[in-house]
Design an enzyme around this catalytic site. Structure first.
Site, PDB file in Angstrom:
ATOM      1  N   GLY A  42    -120.013  92.881  -4.868  1.00 15.88           N
ATOM      2  CA  GLY A  42    -121.300  92.783  -4.513  1.00 15.88           C
ATOM      3  C   GLY A  42    -122.329  92.637  -5.506  1.00 15.88           C
ATOM      4  N   ASP A 102    -125.914 103.626  -1.488  1.00 13.91           N
ATOM      5  CA  ASP A 102    -125.933 104.199  -0.094  1.00 13.91           C
ATOM      6  C   ASP A 102    -125.617 105.730  -0.231  1.00 13.91           C
ATOM      7  OD1 ASP A 102    -125.961 103.690   2.672  1.00 13.91           O
ATOM      8  OD2 ASP A 102    -123.994 103.383   2.903  1.00 13.91           O
ATOM      9  N   THR A 106    -119.546 105.953  -4.279  1.00 16.13           N
ATOM     10  CA  THR A 106    -119.039 104.912  -5.108  1.00 16.13           C
ATOM     11  C   THR A 106    -119.594 105.178  -6.514  1.00 16.13           C
ATOM     12  OG1 THR A 106    -119.140 103.436  -3.474  1.00 16.13           O
ATOM     13  CG2 THR A 106    -118.654 102.411  -5.424  1.00 16.13           C
TER      14      THR A 106
HETATM   15  P1  IMP Z   1    -121.543 104.444  -1.425  1.00 10.88           P
HETATM   16  O1  IMP Z   1    -120.544 104.870  -1.899  1.00 10.88           O
HETATM   17  O2  IMP Z   1    -121.913 104.877  -0.005  1.00 10.88           O
HETATM   18  O3  IMP Z   1    -122.908 104.436  -2.025  1.00 10.88           O
HETATM   19  O4  IMP Z   1    -121.571 102.882  -0.842  1.00 10.88           O
HETATM   20  C1  IMP Z   1    -121.878 101.758  -1.774  1.00 10.88           C
HETATM   21  C2  IMP Z   1    -121.215 100.352  -1.415  1.00 10.88           C
HETATM   22  O5  IMP Z   1    -121.268 100.161  -0.280  1.00 10.88           O
HETATM   23  C3  IMP Z   1    -122.042  99.315  -2.289  1.00 10.88           C
HETATM   24  O6  IMP Z   1    -121.449  99.001  -3.214  1.00 10.88           O
HETATM   25  C4  IMP Z   1    -121.821  98.342  -1.117  1.00 10.88           C
HETATM   26  O7  IMP Z   1    -120.580  97.431  -1.468  1.00 10.88           O
HETATM   27  C5  IMP Z   1    -121.495  98.965   0.215  1.00 10.88           C
HETATM   28  N1  IMP Z   1    -122.846  99.069   1.032  1.00 10.88           N
HETATM   29  C6  IMP Z   1    -123.554 100.067   1.446  1.00 10.88           C
HETATM   30  N2  IMP Z   1    -124.760  99.943   2.129  1.00 10.88           N
HETATM   31  C7  IMP Z   1    -124.472  98.457   2.380  1.00 10.88           C
HETATM   32  C8  IMP Z   1    -125.447  97.513   3.146  1.00 10.88           C
HETATM   33  O8  IMP Z   1    -126.465  97.721   3.445  1.00 10.88           O
HETATM   34  N3  IMP Z   1    -124.832  96.378   3.422  1.00 10.88           N
HETATM   35  C9  IMP Z   1    -123.884  95.789   2.412  1.00 10.88           C
HETATM   36  N4  IMP Z   1    -122.944  96.501   1.799  1.00 10.88           N
HETATM   37  C10 IMP Z   1    -123.255  97.954   1.652  1.00 10.88           C
HETATM   38 MG    MG Z   2    -120.550  97.201  -4.061  1.00 10.45          MG
END
Ligand code: IMP
Ligand code: MG
Length: 175
Positions: A42, A102, A106
């Site tokens: 990403g 998000d 991660t």
């Molecule tokens: P987290 O662990 O929920 O914070 O997710 C983070 C990862 O999810 C990011 O590095 C993205 O790869 C993916 N992600 C989260 N939200 C989106 C979105 O709106 N579009 C695309 N990828 C997302």
């Molecule tokens: Mg990502």
């Protein structure tokens, strides 16, 4: 299939904001050596565009592959490191470059993982932040844009591996 994609942040707006972030980071790390850690896939475009604009000289770019999402718009909650850093980072100033925070799972996982390698300093820079979705406590030091709770694609971000090539950030309306 896919509905239409509405532009949320234009490529001009992204360009301007990334320039500002590069200036901010360059100011904060004057005369210092920095290793930018690009979180694949990403952050590929964000990393390339940001690093081109830095005015510091001692810059290295490293890569890690982390997955948390399947082919879905919801986080699976399970994070795995598919490719780890290939070098020692002890005594280095590290800046993690992420596409979006998000739930925060991660980045939290990554921060703990990289901290265990004893870097000199560790900071986080994300292009996008969706604070309303946060499930764990993590905050970036540099944030490009704070966005609402929408699933976005483009400028590196995907839906089922597609749309990373779009030059803008758009909201994917699913049908
Ligand atoms: P987290 O662990 O929920 O914070 O997710 C983070 C990862 O999810 C990011 O590095 C993205 O790869 C993916 N992600 C989260 N939200 C989106 C979105 O709106 N579009 C695309 N990828 C997302
Ligand atoms: Mg990502």
């Amino acid at each position: 299939m896919f509905g239409k994609i509405d532009v949320l942040i234009s490529s001009e707006e992204i360009e301007k904001r990334v320039m500002k972030l590069a200036e901010e980071i360059s100011n904060d790390y004057k005369e210092k050596a920095v290793v930018f850690v690009c979180i694949l896939k990403g952050s590929i475009i964000f990393t390339a565009e940001l690093c081109k604009k830095l005015s510091i000289e001692d810059v290295e770019i490293e890569f890690m592959t982390v997955s948390s999402y399947g082919n879905d718009t919801k986080s699976s909650g399970t994070i795995s490191i598919d490719m780890d850093l290939c070098k020692e980072i002890g005594e280095k100033n590290i800046i993690i470059l992420e596409d979006i925070i998000d739930t925060g799972r991660t980045l939290k996982y990554l921060v703990e993982h990289l901290k265990s390698k004893n870097p000199k300093t560790l900071k986080l820079c994300t292009l996008l932040d969706k604070p309303s979705r946060r499930l764990v406590d993590v905050e970036a030091d540099y944030v490009g844009f704070t966005i609402p709770d929408e699933f976005v694609v483009g400028y590196g971000l995907d839906y089922a591996q597609k749309f990373r090539n779009l030059p803008y950030i758009g909201v994917l309306n699913q049908e």
